[in-house]
Design an enzyme around this catalytic site. Structure first.
Site, short mmCIF file in Angstrom:
data_model
loop_
_atom_site.label_atom_id
_atom_site.label_comp_id
_atom_site.label_asym_id
_atom_site.label_seq_id
_atom_site.Cartn_x
_atom_site.Cartn_y
_atom_site.Cartn_z
N LYS A 62 -4.98 -22.13 9.04
CA LYS A 62 -5.78 -23.32 8.70
C LYS A 62 -7.17 -22.90 8.22
CE LYS A 62 -3.46 -26.21 12.15
NZ LYS A 62 -3.64 -26.92 13.44
N ALA A 78 -8.25 -24.41 14.16
CA ALA A 78 -7.85 -24.47 15.57
C ALA A 78 -6.42 -24.96 15.69
CB ALA A 78 -8.79 -25.40 16.35
N ASP A 79 -5.76 -24.53 16.74
CA ASP A 79 -4.41 -25.01 17.02
C ASP A 79 -4.14 -24.89 18.51
OD1 ASP A 79 -1.87 -25.91 15.47
OD2 ASP A 79 -1.12 -24.54 17.00
N GLN A 80 -3.19 -25.69 18.98
CA GLN A 80 -2.84 -25.70 20.40
C GLN A 80 -1.33 -25.80 20.55
OE1 GLN A 80 -3.70 -29.23 22.95
NE2 GLN A 80 -5.02 -27.82 24.07
N ALA A 115 -6.17 -21.98 20.46
CA ALA A 115 -6.70 -20.89 19.65
C ALA A 115 -7.66 -21.43 18.60
CB ALA A 115 -5.56 -20.14 18.97
#
Length: 202
Positions: A62, A78-80, A115
């Site tokens: 991203k 960001a990612d989860q 993250a």
């Protein structure tokens, strides 16, 4: 008043309202520019299976995608991911899927891997992942239905069918991890990096 010192606004490569509120509340002025990537295709092509690795990969992708559209700018991706043992969860497609996820998570301990990655000019400058452990209480069918009734469409916007900053807090008996990790943007390591780049006044 912003504590951001960069000559251009920071870019957050996310549509997440929770992440945007976290940055704004911390005094950071930013621009939100969502990344146009197929997350599931990227994940599948990578062959990765560890939830933390997947979250970091997607955060990086991203950040890189937006960075390539916005030269010279600092971009945070960001990612989860949510993992129950070896099983990874995605956002539920509707109420029935949300009820199914809650049924699987109820009475058990799961992990949230959050993250982020910072990119500039198509290059990753820093990336990190943090973990929170979430123990959901046992839920009766009536409690689950009442929660779904009250939460409404919001249950489809978050993996696990809950938002801890809202009604989702009622689902838990124990939480291990920091607030920012749970909401999907680990601010402490992010701000530590930005300070090292002399981009924050505090």
């Amino acid at each position: 008043m912003s504590i951001w010192l960069g000559k251009d606004l920071l870019i957050l490569a996310s549509q997440s309202r929770a992440r945007q509120v976290l940055l704004a509340n911390a005094g950071i002025t930013f621009e939100a520019v969502p990344a146009d990537i197929d997350e599931r295709a990227v994940q599948k092509e990578s062959g990765l299976s560890a939830p933390g690795d997947i979250a970091k990969l997607l955060a990086r992708e991203k950040a890189l995608w937006v960075s390539q559209q916005k030269p010279g700018r600092y971009v945070v991706g960001a990612d989860q991911t949510l993992a129950l043992g070896d099983r990874l969860f995605s956002k539920p497609a509707g109420r029935a899927a949300a009820a199914e996820q809650l049924g699987l998570l109820a009475g058990k301990r799961h992990e949230l891997h959050s993250a982020f990655a910072v990119a500039r000019d198509g290059k990753i400058l820093f990336a990190d992942v943090s973990v929170a452990h979430m123990t959901m209480r046992s839920l009766s069918k009536g409690e689950t239905e009442a929660y779904l009734d009250q939460a409404g469409e919001a249950v489809t916007t978050s993996v696990g069918a809950y938002q801890l900053e809202g009604l989702g807090v009622h689902l838990f008996e124990r939480i291990e991890g920091d607030h920012f990790t749970i909401l999907g943007l680990p601010l402490l390591p992010l701000f530590s990096f930005l300070r090292s780049e002399r981009l924050l006044s505090v």
